[in-house]
Design an enzyme around this catalytic site. Structure first.
Site: not given
Ligand code: EPZ
Length: 432
Positions: A22-23, A117, A122, A307, A399
């Site tokens: 998916k991702n 989610c 986020r 995840d 989803r």
């Molecule tokens: C991706 O989300 C995935 N979603 C999430 O999977 C997954 O939990 C996450 O990566 C971590 O592996 C998709 O790929 C669509 P991050 P993303 O940016 O990109 C902080 C699922 O279940 N951060 O890696 O939103 C953030 O708050 C979903 O498939 C910032 O501070 O996650 C978090 O604490 C749920 N500023 C950490 O980094 C930013 O600009 C990791 O977030 C971006 C992120």
């Protein structure tokens, strides 16, 4: 509201096929906007997030042909505007990839702040940091993101991510492939779907190197040509079925996987007393004896995936002893614990750590899916509980999991899908 009725107590036996990741898919579909040709994507998962993204780019003018249930051809050559449908964009997290793709193709982008989610704040500040570093003017106002590349084209830049971010890494990579000059992304995320996106872009003529390490180099090119690409299997879908067998017991062969991507999950399962036999592109998971407690902290790849946190926490509800689960990525990813408590789980959450006291059994109850992975965890709990568990808000689950109930029923689960007659039937726009 659609729901699942699960009559628990059945062990799982048989084989299950894992779908495309998916991702990875939710990044490739927006990235197809930049391709000057036909993108043929195989092993596309049939889930509502990919359907939603294809309907978004279709609204922008993309021509999408469904070749078979998991193969689509996307032609974005006739797309000429960057004003995507807001009501759809705000419903999924991955709409943020439209920023990078539109900036890369048109030099401008107007999107909504992403949805997705809800487990804490986020932000997308690291995405914006990357775009600004490449010469874009970015404004976030009234829930919208406005971006414009000065001079009409992004320039390569060196970008250090303050947080290891999957989304920011992939979004910046997408934006950089047709920027002028070289972009270096440091402190990059290393998930398998990041490598998959880089391989997809390179198969269309991009020049992305180092994906899978913490430093990714992108040499901008003038054009991306059409091509064919097959998405890797979904690491988290596979892990979810592995955890379901750990919790419910039985023996299942999980086909179409990449064992390397599951190393951390397999290691934890072995600690829990589960037998994991690795084959070339499959794993056989067996659990007949008692589950042992363990401790886990979720971390960016190659650490234990966040995840998979709800799923392992649910399985550990049945372990003989006390387990500690610490969420190392998200601020608040324990909303589902209250739902498990309704079934008799003994879990206390303090900050980012859940302390789980194993209990002999859970009891079926009406529960809700709080988000995608929490919803899968509720189903796992229902598979193991005495009596019937009713899971509501199953749209979250649909989803990200292709045919979740069908795959589980074929493994022996007793699940009934109850569609809400008042809810309009969800006909996927791009199902075959
Ligand atoms: C991706 O989300 C995935 N979603 C999430 O999977 C997954 O939990 C996450 O990566 C971590 O592996 C998709 O790929 C669509 P991050 P993303 O940016 O990109 C902080 C699922 O279940 N951060 O890696 O939103 C953030 O708050 C979903 O498939 C910032 O501070 O996650 C978090 O604490 C749920 N500023 C950490 O980094 C930013 O600009 C990791 O977030 C971006 C992120």
């Amino acid at each position: 509201m659609d729901r699942y009725l699960i009559n628990g107590g059945k062990k799982l036996y048989g084989e299950v096929e894992i779908s495309g990741a998916k991702n990875a898919a939710v990044a490739m579909i927006p990235a197809a906007l930049m391709v000057d040709g036909v993108c043929r994507i195989e092993n596309m998962p049939q889930i509502s997030d990919t359907d939603m993204l294809m309907s978004i780019i279709s609204a922008l003018g993309a021509k999408i042909k469904v070749i078979d249930p998991t193969t689509v051809e996307i032609d974005c050559r006739s797309v000429h505007n960057c004003d995507a449908p807001y009501d759809k964009m705000r419903r999924i997290r991955a709409s943020y990839y439209l920023i990078g793709a539109m900036l890369g193709r048109f030099g401008c982008a107007k999107t909504t702040m992403p949805g997705g989610c809800n487990f804490g704040v986020r932000p997308i500040d690291q995405h914006i940091k990357g775009m600004v570093a490449m010469g874009a003017k970015v404004e976030v106002k009234n829930g919208f993101v406005y971006a414009e590349a000065r001079g009409g084209r992004l320039n390569g830049a060196r970008i250090y991510l303050d947080k290891v971010s999957v989304g920011a890494t992939m979004n910046i990579m997408i934006a950089a492939v047709m920027a002028s000059g070289r972009t270096v992304i440091e402190n990059a995320a290393r998930e398998p779907h990041i490598v998959d996106l880089a391989n997809f872009l390179n198969s269309m003529g991009a020049d992305v190197r180092g994906a899978g390490t913490d430093t990714i180099k992108v040499n901008g090119v003038e054009r991306l040509h059409g091509g064919t690409y097959s998405i890797i299997p979904d690491q988290i879908e596979a892990g979810t079925y592995m955890m379901a067998v750990a919790a419910a017991g039985g023996e299942v062969r999980i086909n179409n996987i990449i064992p390397k991507h599951l190393e951390c999950i397999s290691a934890k399962l072995v600690e829990m007393g589960v037998d994991v036999e690795e084959l070339e592109d499959a794993v056989i998971v067996r659990r007949e004896g008692p589950l042992r407690p363990t401790n886990v902290k979720t971390l960016p790849y190659p650490g234990f995936p966040t995840d998979m946190q709800p799923q392992i926490s649910t399985a550990l509800c049945f372990a003989n002893g006390t387990s500690f689960v610490t969420e190392g990525v998200w601020d608040n990813r324990y909303k589902y614990v209250n739902e498990l408590r309704k079934m008799g789980a003994n879990i206390e959450v303090s900050g980012r750590t859940a302390v789980i006291e194993g209990v002999p059994c859970l009891t079926g109850a009406p529960v809700a899916a709080c988000d995608l992975r929490a919803g899968a965890a509720m189903v796992i709990a229902g598979l193991c509980a005495n009596g019937v568990t009713e899971v509501e808000d199953v749209h979250f689950i649909e989803r990200g999991y292709e045919d979740f109930t069908g795959k589980l029923i074929r493994l022996g689960a007793d699940i009934t899908v109850v569609r809400d007659p008042d809810e309009p039937e969800k006909v996927p726009m791009f199902a075959v």
